[in-house]
Design a protein around this motif. Sequence first.
Motif, mmCIF file in Angstrom:
data_model
loop_
_atom_site.group_PDB
_atom_site.id
_atom_site.type_symbol
_atom_site.label_atom_id
_atom_site.label_comp_id
_atom_site.label_asym_id
_atom_site.label_seq_id
_atom_site.Cartn_x
_atom_site.Cartn_y
_atom_site.Cartn_z
ATOM 1 N N ALA A 1 -12.031 3.917 -3.258
ATOM 2 C CA ALA A 1 -11.650 2.716 -4.281
ATOM 3 C C ALA A 1 -10.342 2.974 -4.491
ATOM 4 C CB ALA A 1 -12.557 2.842 -5.470
ATOM 5 N N VAL A 2 -9.784 4.126 -4.896
ATOM 6 C CA VAL A 2 -8.561 4.310 -5.222
ATOM 7 C C VAL A 2 -7.388 3.958 -4.297
ATOM 8 C CG1 VAL A 2 -7.866 6.656 -5.265
ATOM 9 C CG2 VAL A 2 -7.145 5.499 -6.967
ATOM 10 N N THR A 3 -7.742 4.440 -3.161
ATOM 11 C CA THR A 3 -6.571 4.109 -1.876
ATOM 12 C C THR A 3 -6.581 2.774 -1.824
ATOM 13 O OG1 THR A 3 -8.501 4.692 -0.486
ATOM 14 C CG2 THR A 3 -6.640 6.359 -1.098
ATOM 15 N N ALA A 4 -7.893 2.057 -1.533
ATOM 16 C CA ALA A 4 -7.893 0.617 -1.438
ATOM 17 C C ALA A 4 -6.928 -0.291 -2.395
ATOM 18 C CB ALA A 4 -9.483 0.192 -1.404
ATOM 19 N N ARG A 5 -7.291 0.176 -3.786
ATOM 20 C CA ARG A 5 -6.538 -0.483 -4.996
ATOM 21 C C ARG A 5 -4.999 -0.313 -4.915
ATOM 22 N NH1 ARG A 5 -9.518 1.501 -8.714
ATOM 23 N NH2 ARG A 5 -7.976 3.153 -9.127
ATOM 24 N N MET A 6 -4.577 0.982 -4.196
ATOM 25 C CA MET A 6 -3.208 1.244 -4.080
ATOM 26 C C MET A 6 -2.550 0.466 -2.886
ATOM 27 S SD MET A 6 -3.000 5.281 -5.499
ATOM 28 C CE MET A 6 -1.231 5.400 -5.381
ATOM 29 N N LEU A 7 -3.460 0.573 -1.848
ATOM 30 C CA LEU A 7 -3.144 -0.247 -0.613
ATOM 31 C C LEU A 7 -2.728 -1.694 -0.762
ATOM 32 C CD1 LEU A 7 -5.181 1.224 2.190
ATOM 33 C CD2 LEU A 7 -2.718 1.167 2.043
ATOM 34 N N GLU A 8 -3.720 -2.206 -1.915
ATOM 35 C CA GLU A 8 -3.598 -3.890 -2.052
ATOM 36 C C GLU A 8 -2.504 -4.041 -2.917
ATOM 37 O OE1 GLU A 8 -6.510 -6.275 -4.939
ATOM 38 O OE2 GLU A 8 -7.275 -5.445 -3.294
ATOM 39 N N LEU A 9 -2.097 -3.095 -3.814
ATOM 40 C CA LEU A 9 -0.844 -3.271 -4.822
ATOM 41 C C LEU A 9 0.494 -2.734 -4.015
ATOM 42 C CD1 LEU A 9 -2.299 -1.476 -8.062
ATOM 43 C CD2 LEU A 9 -1.997 -4.117 -7.415
ATOM 44 N N GLY A 10 0.380 -2.419 -3.015
ATOM 45 C CA GLY A 10 1.454 -2.194 -2.184
ATOM 46 C C GLY A 10 2.110 -0.742 -2.379
ATOM 47 N N ARG A 11 1.268 0.052 -3.205
ATOM 48 C CA ARG A 11 1.786 1.272 -3.357
ATOM 49 C C ARG A 11 1.724 2.577 -2.387
ATOM 50 N NH1 ARG A 11 -0.619 1.430 -9.496
ATOM 51 N NH2 ARG A 11 0.977 -0.361 -10.190
ATOM 52 N N LEU A 12 0.691 2.250 -1.263
ATOM 53 C CA LEU A 12 0.488 3.144 -0.274
ATOM 54 C C LEU A 12 0.709 2.380 0.935
ATOM 55 C CD1 LEU A 12 -2.609 5.091 -1.165
ATOM 56 C CD2 LEU A 12 -0.450 5.993 -1.109
ATOM 57 N N THR A 13 0.804 3.184 2.021
ATOM 58 C CA THR A 13 0.715 2.322 3.334
ATOM 59 C C THR A 13 -0.087 3.344 4.147
ATOM 60 O OG1 THR A 13 2.678 3.703 4.276
ATOM 61 C CG2 THR A 13 3.105 1.647 3.333
ATOM 62 N N ARG A 14 -0.625 2.644 5.097
ATOM 63 C CA ARG A 14 -1.970 3.255 5.947
ATOM 64 C C ARG A 14 -1.361 3.454 7.234
ATOM 65 N NH1 ARG A 14 -8.161 2.427 5.389
ATOM 66 N NH2 ARG A 14 -8.528 4.440 6.648
ATOM 67 N N ASP A 15 -1.346 4.584 8.097
ATOM 68 C CA ASP A 15 -1.073 4.785 9.243
ATOM 69 C C ASP A 15 -2.136 5.616 10.044
ATOM 70 O OD1 ASP A 15 0.580 5.055 11.652
ATOM 71 O OD2 ASP A 15 1.332 6.727 11.004
ATOM 72 N N GLY A 16 -3.302 4.787 10.611
ATOM 73 C CA GLY A 16 -4.361 5.223 11.169
ATOM 74 C C GLY A 16 -5.303 5.819 10.057
ATOM 75 N N GLU A 17 -5.493 6.967 10.080
ATOM 76 C CA GLU A 17 -6.447 7.854 8.944
ATOM 77 C C GLU A 17 -5.578 8.375 7.889
ATOM 78 O OE1 GLU A 17 -9.896 8.408 9.014
ATOM 79 O OE2 GLU A 17 -9.813 7.039 10.291
ATOM 80 N N ALA A 18 -4.289 8.246 8.186
ATOM 81 C CA ALA A 18 -3.422 8.891 7.188
ATOM 82 C C ALA A 18 -2.897 7.820 6.139
ATOM 83 C CB ALA A 18 -2.332 9.591 7.671
ATOM 84 N N PHE A 19 -2.615 8.399 5.056
ATOM 85 C CA PHE A 19 -2.022 7.387 4.005
ATOM 86 C C PHE A 19 -0.730 8.312 3.634
ATOM 87 C CE2 PHE A 19 -6.488 6.785 3.397
ATOM 88 C CZ PHE A 19 -6.488 5.328 3.313
ATOM 89 N N SER A 20 0.458 7.074 3.458
ATOM 90 C CA SER A 20 1.784 7.667 2.786
ATOM 91 C C SER A 20 1.873 6.766 1.597
ATOM 92 C CB SER A 20 2.743 7.744 3.853
ATOM 93 O OG SER A 20 2.926 6.448 4.199
#
Length: 165
Positions: A139-158
């Motif tokens: 949930a937190v990674t999805a929310r942060m992806l949606e807000l543009g705070r994280l980027t996803r690269d396959g299984e990894a987040f940065s």
Amino acid sequence: MILSALVGFAAALVAYSAIFVRGDMSGVMGYLRARGALRRLTEGGADAGAVAAAHDALRTLGTQVGDPVLAARLIPLALLVGLAAGYAVWRVFGRKQTQEGRPDMQERMVYRLAWRKGGVFTLNDLAESSPLDETQARAVTARMLELGRLTRDGEAFSVRSGSRA
């Protein structure tokens, strides 16, 4: 919940005890001193008459200090005090255990983990290395992806550069 119940029972017992002795702690201490003197008298090998007289004096002091009739009548008050104390402890501590975690605190956990891992982490890393369970991590990674705070690269987040406030 267990802590709240324990505090409630303890507070009810203390309230009952205070009602039983009518708040007279000096009387309780006098009773305890007399009981200690009786024990020392018995251990010292005093004659039976002296021990019986000390028992009678202790019994008389006990009836002067304690009031079982009043305590029995006020049991509901003692239980109400215990209920109030248990509820207060539940309000302060127990309710926090049942509530959902705050989103900003969860995001800080993600940032800390990313910092420790050099900016790149996976959901497994987050679930294993933080207090978040797998559902909360998703949930937190999805929310942060949606807000543009994280980027996803396959299984990894940065962490996105400049995204942390």
